[in-house]
Motif scaffolding. Sequence first.
Motif, PDB file in Angstrom:
ATOM      1  N   PRO A  84      30.777   7.920  27.147  1.00 29.58           N
ATOM      2  CA  PRO A  84      29.960   8.989  25.537  1.00 29.58           C
ATOM      3  C   PRO A  84      30.771   9.708  24.998  1.00 29.58           C
ATOM      4  O   PRO A  84      30.494   9.803  23.779  1.00 29.58           O
ATOM      5  N   THR A  85      31.797  10.250  25.425  1.00 33.01           N
ATOM      6  CA  THR A  85      32.738  11.029  25.150  1.00 33.01           C
ATOM      7  C   THR A  85      33.688  10.168  23.719  1.00 33.01           C
ATOM      8  O   THR A  85      33.638  10.969  22.528  1.00 33.01           O
ATOM      9  N   ARG A  86      34.233   8.861  24.047  1.00 36.68           N
ATOM     10  CA  ARG A  86      35.031   7.821  23.952  1.00 36.68           C
ATOM     11  C   ARG A  86      34.257   7.829  22.662  1.00 36.68           C
ATOM     12  O   ARG A  86      34.327   7.454  21.422  1.00 36.68           O
ATOM     13  N   ALA A  87      32.835   7.379  22.647  1.00 38.08           N
ATOM     14  CA  ALA A  87      31.867   6.718  22.074  1.00 38.08           C
ATOM     15  C   ALA A  87      31.295   7.935  20.800  1.00 38.08           C
ATOM     16  O   ALA A  87      31.695   7.974  19.517  1.00 38.08           O
ATOM     17  N   GLY A  88      31.360   9.074  20.433  1.00 40.53           N
ATOM     18  CA  GLY A  88      30.816  10.309  20.034  1.00 40.53           C
ATOM     19  C   GLY A  88      32.550  10.456  18.845  1.00 40.53           C
ATOM     20  O   GLY A  88      32.609   9.947  18.114  1.00 40.53           O
ATOM     21  N   LEU A  89      33.892  10.692  20.161  1.00 40.16           N
ATOM     22  CA  LEU A  89      35.356  10.224  19.415  1.00 40.16           C
ATOM     23  C   LEU A  89      35.425   9.221  17.871  1.00 40.16           C
ATOM     24  O   LEU A  89      35.909   9.385  17.386  1.00 40.16           O
ATOM     25  N   ARG A  90      34.669   8.076  18.689  1.00 41.40           N
ATOM     26  CA  ARG A  90      35.242   6.659  18.029  1.00 41.40           C
ATOM     27  C   ARG A  90      35.006   6.909  16.139  1.00 41.40           C
ATOM     28  O   ARG A  90      35.311   6.997  15.863  1.00 41.40           O
ATOM     29  N   ARG A  91      32.592   7.510  16.843  1.00 42.36           N
ATOM     30  CA  ARG A  91      32.051   7.473  15.443  1.00 42.36           C
ATOM     31  C   ARG A  91      32.845   8.601  14.782  1.00 42.36           C
ATOM     32  O   ARG A  91      32.445   8.514  13.339  1.00 42.36           O
ATOM     33  N   SER A  92      33.383   9.348  15.414  1.00 39.15           N
ATOM     34  CA  SER A  92      33.884  10.585  14.419  1.00 39.15           C
ATOM     35  C   SER A  92      34.885  10.308  13.667  1.00 39.15           C
ATOM     36  O   SER A  92      35.204  10.156  12.393  1.00 39.15           O
ATOM     37  N   VAL A  93      35.967   9.152  14.138  1.00 46.25           N
ATOM     38  CA  VAL A  93      37.072   8.473  13.825  1.00 46.25           C
ATOM     39  C   VAL A  93      37.105   7.640  12.779  1.00 46.25           C
ATOM     40  O   VAL A  93      37.707   7.290  11.596  1.00 46.25           O
ATOM     41  N   LEU A  94      35.713   7.307  12.799  1.00 47.87           N
ATOM     42  CA  LEU A  94      35.321   5.893  12.364  1.00 47.87           C
ATOM     43  C   LEU A  94      35.003   7.047  10.366  1.00 47.87           C
ATOM     44  O   LEU A  94      34.951   5.879   8.987  1.00 47.87           O
ATOM     45  N   VAL A  95      33.766   7.741  10.340  1.00 44.37           N
ATOM     46  CA  VAL A  95      34.096   8.225   9.473  1.00 44.37           C
ATOM     47  C   VAL A  95      34.996   8.738   8.860  1.00 44.37           C
ATOM     48  O   VAL A  95      34.850   8.274   7.251  1.00 44.37           O
ATOM     49  N   GLU A  96      35.366   9.537   9.261  1.00 43.30           N
ATOM     50  CA  GLU A  96      37.240   9.860   8.540  1.00 43.30           C
ATOM     51  C   GLU A  96      37.902   8.870   7.885  1.00 43.30           C
ATOM     52  O   GLU A  96      38.215   9.260   7.200  1.00 43.30           O
ATOM     53  N   ALA A  97      37.604   7.817   8.388  1.00 38.44           N
ATOM     54  CA  ALA A  97      38.650   6.220   8.030  1.00 38.44           C
ATOM     55  C   ALA A  97      38.154   6.263   6.872  1.00 38.44           C
ATOM     56  O   ALA A  97      38.285   5.668   6.079  1.00 38.44           O
ATOM     57  N   LEU A  98      35.883   6.418   6.652  1.00 35.79           N
ATOM     58  CA  LEU A  98      35.563   5.747   5.673  1.00 35.79           C
ATOM     59  C   LEU A  98      35.684   6.539   4.489  1.00 35.79           C
ATOM     60  O   LEU A  98      35.682   5.779   3.202  1.00 35.79           O
ATOM     61  N   VAL A  99      35.724   7.769   4.456  1.00 34.60           N
ATOM     62  CA  VAL A  99      36.054   9.006   4.098  1.00 34.60           C
ATOM     63  C   VAL A  99      37.456   8.771   3.173  1.00 34.60           C
ATOM     64  O   VAL A  99      37.731   9.096   1.757  1.00 34.60           O
ATOM     65  N   ALA A 100      38.376   8.545   4.479  1.00 39.70           N
ATOM     66  CA  ALA A 100      39.211   7.806   3.710  1.00 39.70           C
ATOM     67  C   ALA A 100      39.807   6.476   2.317  1.00 39.70           C
ATOM     68  O   ALA A 100      40.821   6.437   1.667  1.00 39.70           O
ATOM     69  N   VAL A 101      39.210   5.415   3.020  1.00 37.85           N
ATOM     70  CA  VAL A 101      38.762   5.090   1.638  1.00 37.85           C
ATOM     71  C   VAL A 101      38.412   5.157   0.164  1.00 37.85           C
ATOM     72  O   VAL A 101      39.176   5.012  -0.844  1.00 37.85           O
ATOM     73  N   ALA A 102      37.731   6.201  -0.013  1.00 31.26           N
ATOM     74  CA  ALA A 102      37.617   7.023  -0.782  1.00 31.26           C
ATOM     75  C   ALA A 102      38.666   7.682  -1.872  1.00 31.26           C
ATOM     76  O   ALA A 102      39.066   7.719  -2.793  1.00 31.26           O
ATOM     77  N   VAL A 103      39.127   8.410  -0.874  1.00 35.27           N
ATOM     78  CA  VAL A 103      39.970   9.232  -0.933  1.00 35.27           C
ATOM     79  C   VAL A 103      41.785   7.995  -1.941  1.00 35.27           C
ATOM     80  O   VAL A 103      42.131   8.213  -2.860  1.00 35.27           O
TER      81      VAL A 103
END
Length: 664
Positions: free
Chosen positions: A492-511
């Motif tokens: 559960p902790t790794r899954a939450g961290l992975r979701r957070s990193v995924l959102v970060e990566a999607l915003v990076a595409v916009a950057v």
Amino acid sequence: MQSAGLEKATHRRIAGVFAVLGALLALMLAGAGPASAHATLDSTDPRQNSVVATAPQAVTLTFSESVSLSSDSVRVLDPAGKPVDTGNPAHADGKGNTARVGLKGGLANGTYTVAWRAVSDDSHPVGGAFTFSVGAPSDTSVSATALQGAKADGLVAALYGTGRTVAYAAFALLVGVAAFVLVCWPAGTARRRVQRLLMTGWTALLVSTVAVLMLRGPYERGSGVGQAFDLSLVRATLDERIGTALAARLLLLAASGVFLSLLVGQLGQPPKPLPAAAEPDRDDAEAVELHELERRAAARPQREVRLGLGVAGLVLAVALSATWVGADHASVGIQVWLALPFGVLHLIAMALWLGGLAALLVALREGVGAGVVDRFSKIAFGSVAVLAVTGVYQSWRGLGGWGALTGTEYGRLLLVKSGCVLVMLGVAWMSRAWLAKLRSTPAEAAEVEAAEAELPEPVAVAAHAEDPVRQAQLERQRAVRRSAGRDRGLTPTRAGLRRSVLVEALVAVAVLVVTTMLTNSPPGRVAGEVKAGAAAPVADGAAAPQTEPGRTVDLKLPYDTKGRTPNAKGTATVTLNPARTGPNEVRLALDGADGQPVDVPEVQLAFTLPDRDLGPLPVALTPEGVGRWSGTAQLPLAGTWVVSVQIRSSDIDQTTPTQQFKIG
């Protein structure tokens, strides 16, 4: 209590860092002058709007920086719109900042239009037009399609911009993933997902570079996408600075392919096991020291391989980033000696952060421990610090003042990029919270492994068995095992961290998308403000004033230079007589807030026709007393024109009000 105190101290440190960065940004922008970038036309021979007694043998243009020319970069059209130049313009006397084209003999009296198009030293196409007259001014009717504008074909521009965006993303993926496995997770090079990421980055960068190289010619000349396969245009592109940079990038990608094969081949091998030996007695210091030396000796080859690959990878990353920086905004303008290394640092820091996020997503999927995530967190923090420092400098260099933030396309894009980066930082802060939780719950992974170990093995059933209950039970067992294998390590902790990193990566595409748009936009300076004003509607939604041919029109432009002198605020009145296509007598009057004429150290008047990419066409002004000037403006085409008056009330206070009006 101690944890709460540490958290508050961390918040205070972060607030202090942002306060220092904000103060630095304010100081740099407040004292900044306009930065130089895209080439501008400094002078012409014959002079713009001049009247010469005899026809010249050639037309010469002088720019603010070196430009690249093509066979139709400068065209001269007679009053009927027919070309009268000899073609194939060249640099005058070998000077890179000039363009000269010869004229045919026997030119008749009248007004001639010079349309020019070139590529500035920062790799961006620029263009414009002006007029001069032989003998006496005359009416002119120039076909708009004959003018060389600075805009590319819509489809070509879209494909070209897409190629540049993909190139940025591929560079980030290639460099960031390679750095991640070298520094944080050497064992990851043996994983198929990591190898696919590296190969995707390399392949995408190769394909996008070739696409940009082929599309550059049509992009510069405003032609269609079918010209992308014209080898003559490709050869012409290779002769330019950006073509040299793209060719160098292709050569570096060949070397990068060798580097990737070594990276996967060396780090992807399982480490050699240590020689079997009994654990030394802790009381025997000599035995303990000998055991430690043996362990270090066994690990030394791996460390040396990582060090060698790290040095080689850093050299390749710097060289690849230079192929962007050396052919863009950083290569021209003020402080080039500082802008170039800062540009390289900015790109590499961006790649370490954004590309590392992609590698971290895979690593979390593979169930890496908190140590790997912690090492990347430190790299990401350092990258953000470098991005902040280099980004502030690039903003100061490109904007030149606070007004450009909202008054130019470059400034607005910079605000959007800054907003996206702030969102990324917010999400990254959430990721750090998940990381802290992962450190505090190391037993989660053990629980998952224990649960997997307890899964029952499917019991073999005879082929002729027909028991449906037993078959359903076996199928459920197989489904549970498949799910466990697919989600291995995703606690559960790794899954939450992975979701957070995924959102970060999607915003990076916009950057990355906004970054590409920034590199294609002229920096915020006075010329950019004039163009932005030319494209904007008239205030309060009013339509541009419609003029009647032969009638005098008065255009009032309120101005405020924000200075403290009496001439800093007032109204500029531009009078056209008659308001029609062709030559127009122009009068300019500057009146202060009290309605009395005021004098200023410098004033410039110009006309632009945005719909036809014509202009700015400056007007040579002759003083006629305090706050009064006169001149002649050549307006060769009908349409919605923009008049701009650049007013400088002191050494540092300046503004450029604009106003639209229609002719024809």
